[in-house]
Enzyme design. Structure first.
Site, PDB file in Angstrom:
ATOM      1  N   GLY A 110       0.844  -1.184   0.000  1.00 16.35           N
ATOM      2  CA  GLY A 110       0.000   0.000   0.000  1.00 16.35           C
ATOM      3  C   GLY A 110       0.876   1.229   0.000  1.00 16.35           C
ATOM      4  N   ARG A 111       0.309   2.356  -0.436  1.00 13.34           N
ATOM      5  CA  ARG A 111       1.088   3.593  -0.421  1.00 13.34           C
ATOM      6  C   ARG A 111       0.161   4.781  -0.252  1.00 13.34           C
ATOM      7  NH1 ARG A 111       1.845   3.334  -6.216  1.00 13.34           N
ATOM      8  NH2 ARG A 111      -0.249   3.254  -7.114  1.00 13.34           N
TER       9      ARG A 111
ATOM     10  N   HIS B 119     -12.994   0.603  -5.788  1.00 17.64           N
ATOM     11  CA  HIS B 119     -12.329  -0.544  -6.401  1.00 17.64           C
ATOM     12  C   HIS B 119     -11.128  -0.031  -7.177  1.00 17.64           C
ATOM     13  CE1 HIS B 119     -12.356  -4.135  -9.361  1.00 17.64           C
ATOM     14  NE2 HIS B 119     -11.614  -4.399  -8.296  1.00 17.64           N
ATOM     15  N   ASP B 120      -9.965  -0.574  -6.907  1.00 18.15           N
ATOM     16  CA  ASP B 120      -8.736  -0.014  -7.491  1.00 18.15           C
ATOM     17  C   ASP B 120      -8.789   0.051  -9.016  1.00 18.15           C
ATOM     18  OD1 ASP B 120      -8.506  -2.782  -7.817  1.00 18.15           O
ATOM     19  OD2 ASP B 120      -6.757  -2.979  -6.512  1.00 18.15           O
ATOM     20  N   THR B 121      -9.441  -0.919  -9.642  1.00 23.48           N
ATOM     21  CA  THR B 121      -9.547  -0.858 -11.094  1.00 23.48           C
ATOM     22  C   THR B 121     -10.458   0.280 -11.531  1.00 23.48           C
ATOM     23  OG1 THR B 121      -9.310  -3.256 -11.125  1.00 23.48           O
ATOM     24  CG2 THR B 121      -9.958  -2.208 -13.184  1.00 23.48           C
TER      25      THR B 121
ATOM     26  N   THR C 176      -1.191  -6.702 -10.380  1.00 26.21           N
ATOM     27  CA  THR C 176      -1.321  -8.094  -9.941  1.00 26.21           C
ATOM     28  C   THR C 176      -2.329  -8.816 -10.828  1.00 26.21           C
ATOM     29  OG1 THR C 176      -0.776  -7.481  -7.667  1.00 26.21           O
ATOM     30  CG2 THR C 176      -1.894  -9.579  -7.987  1.00 26.21           C
TER      31      THR C 176
ATOM     32  N   GLN D  48       5.158 -12.081 -10.351  1.00 25.02           N
ATOM     33  CA  GLN D  48       5.448 -11.704  -8.959  1.00 25.02           C
ATOM     34  C   GLN D  48       5.699 -12.943  -8.112  1.00 25.02           C
ATOM     35  OE1 GLN D  48       1.890  -9.524  -8.049  1.00 25.02           O
ATOM     36  NE2 GLN D  48       2.564  -7.631  -9.027  1.00 25.02           N
TER      37      GLN D  48
END
Length: 464
Positions: A15-16, A237-239, A260, A305
């Protein structure tokens, strides 16, 4: 002093905290904090550590205070489908099990005793995935029915963090859409479906759109981080956030949100809930301004990954790409095969797939990476072909955003297999989309087109 906005972007592995401000019509970013994430085994299940994650959210906010850069607002985005159940005292019921856990095995069959996959897709527009919220809730109903009996509310992962920050419970549209429980027609919960499945309707709040102000920081959080600010629902949602950061306008735009997972699709104003769409593995997830992200889920960089974690050599992804580019191995694997979802060894899983399908088995790191990258690019080309068939449109350019936009070798392969121009960047697409919603909510931009114009001016874009 500038006017700052803070995106907390939490992915499956890290996370950032990204601060942004507008300067001379451009968005400037500053990463102020980064932390690790990942599922850990607990009581025999793969779980997230939400207490740790919330501590890290606050730690990153403290860094803003140290820098004397107090944000106007803060927003959290995460991966989809996962959730928490809260009792009447807002205590989490059970463990915070993650989407890669095996508890959903056999749950599709149980759901199908109530509703067929075809009817479910027709109603929700969401493609079947074993990890979807619907199957996770079915698992809870079958293994821990007492949790659903005791539950007073359900919150998707970013909704839960917004609740911890503000004390207010909201269920944001884009993250809710990943549950496979929203009506594609109304954009709200399919209340009849919830009743049909035996999920308690009382725990679901009506969905709220990105840009909704959830409130301000709770007093306890203010005291800990040293300031107050608004809490704004982004495209949680990140997307959903990443797609908002695609630097192109119009409907003739195909994107890959590359991380990912690789999410490849287009933005549409109406969902496609047809049988043909379902059979082509497309889904209709929610987007900003009630748009639909018509896309296909592809396993993505999770495979490389996972391979990197197994290597004894300390190699960067750039070095792995360079090694892959030197190989001529032609073996291709199905990136979405279940064997690659959560194998104990990704290297062995890829080798076994090649062995089983009568192809050359990769032995070296370079060969392994070449197989994975070529397989991803081949999958992108197949997805593009289906997209053009299903939408009746032609796409000249594939826009790659997110961390995978830095993978030059993969971008070259994508251009090769699709036969289209590839535009790569911005890298920080998810954080940028998160920040864009905050700025839209604060009146800094007139509309989405203005946001995307700004993004094109602000960040480096490479073409292949």
């Amino acid at each position: 002093m500038g006017k700052y906005y803070l995106a907390v972007d939490i992915g499956a592995s890290s996370g950032r905290h990204i601060l942004a401000e507008l300067k001379d019509g451009k968005m400037e970013l500053e990463e102020v904090y980064r932390f690790q994430n990942g599922m850990q085994e607990k009581n025999g299940a793969l779980c997230w550590d939400h207490e740790y994650l919330f501590r890290e959210i606050k730690n990153g906010m403290k860094k803003c205070k140290e820098l004397h850069k107090i944000p106007e607002s803060v927003s959290v985005d995460t991966w989809g489908v996962d959730f928490v159940l809260l009792d009447a005292d807002d205590r989490v019921l059970g463990d915070t099990v993650g989407y890669r856990d095996s508890r959903t095995q056999g749950m599709t069959e149980k759901v199908e005793t109530c509703i067929s996959q075809e009817e479910l897709y027709k109603r929700t527009g969401i493609h079947w995935q074993l990890y979807n919220t619907i199957y996770q809730l079915e698992a809870v109903k079958n293994t821990h029915p007492e949790y659903l009996e005791q539950a007073e509310s359900i919150l998707m992962t970013p909704d839960y963090f917004h609740f911890l920050l503000s004390g207010q419970k909201y269920m944001e549209y884009t993250i809710a859409s990943t549950s496979q429980l929203l009506s594609a027609a109304t954009g709200d919960w399919d209340w009849d479906l919830l009743e049909l499945l035996g999920f308690p309707k009382k725990i679901f709040r009506s969905v709220s759109m990105p840009g909704t102000v959830a409130g301000c920081l709770r007093k306890e959080v203010q005291d800990e981080v040293g300031f107050n600010c608004k809490v704004v629902l982004p495209a949680s949602h990140d997307t959903g956030s990443a797609v908002l950061a695609v630097p192109a306008k119009g409907e003739d735009v195909v994107y890959i949100s590359s991380g990912t997972w690789s999410l490849m699709g287009v933005e549409r104003k109406e969902p496609d809930c047809s049988l043909e769409s379902m059979e082509a593995d497309f889904t209709n997830e929610g987007g900003y301004d009630h748009r639909y992200r018509y896309l296909r889920n592809i396993m993505g960089l999770w495979m490389i990954q996972s391979v990197k974690k197994e290597l004894t050599e300390d190699l960067t992804f750039g070095e792995i790409c360079e090694m892959a580019a030197q190989e001529s191995i032609e073996s291709i694997v199905d990136c979405n095969d279940e064997s690659f979802m959560a194998p104990k060894s990704m290297i062995k899983a890829v080798q076994q797939f090649c062995r089983k399908t009568g192809q050359q088995v990769p032995e070296t790191t370079g060969e392994m990476a070449a197989v994975i990258y070529n397989s991803l690019a081949r999958c992108y080309a197949d997805t593009l072909e289906h997209l053009e068939t299903n939408t009746g449109r032609h796409y000249d350019t594939v826009y790659v955003v997110g961390g995978g936009s830095r993978a030059g070798y993969l971008n070259e392969l994508t251009a090769k297999y699709t036969g289209r121009r590839v535009s790569a960047g911005p890298t920080e697409a998810t954080a940028i989309g998160n920040l864009a919603v905050q700025m839209l909510s604060d009146g800094m931009f007139a509309d989405v087109d203005a946001v995307r114009d700004c993004i094109r001016r602000s960040f480096e874009i490479e073409e292949y």
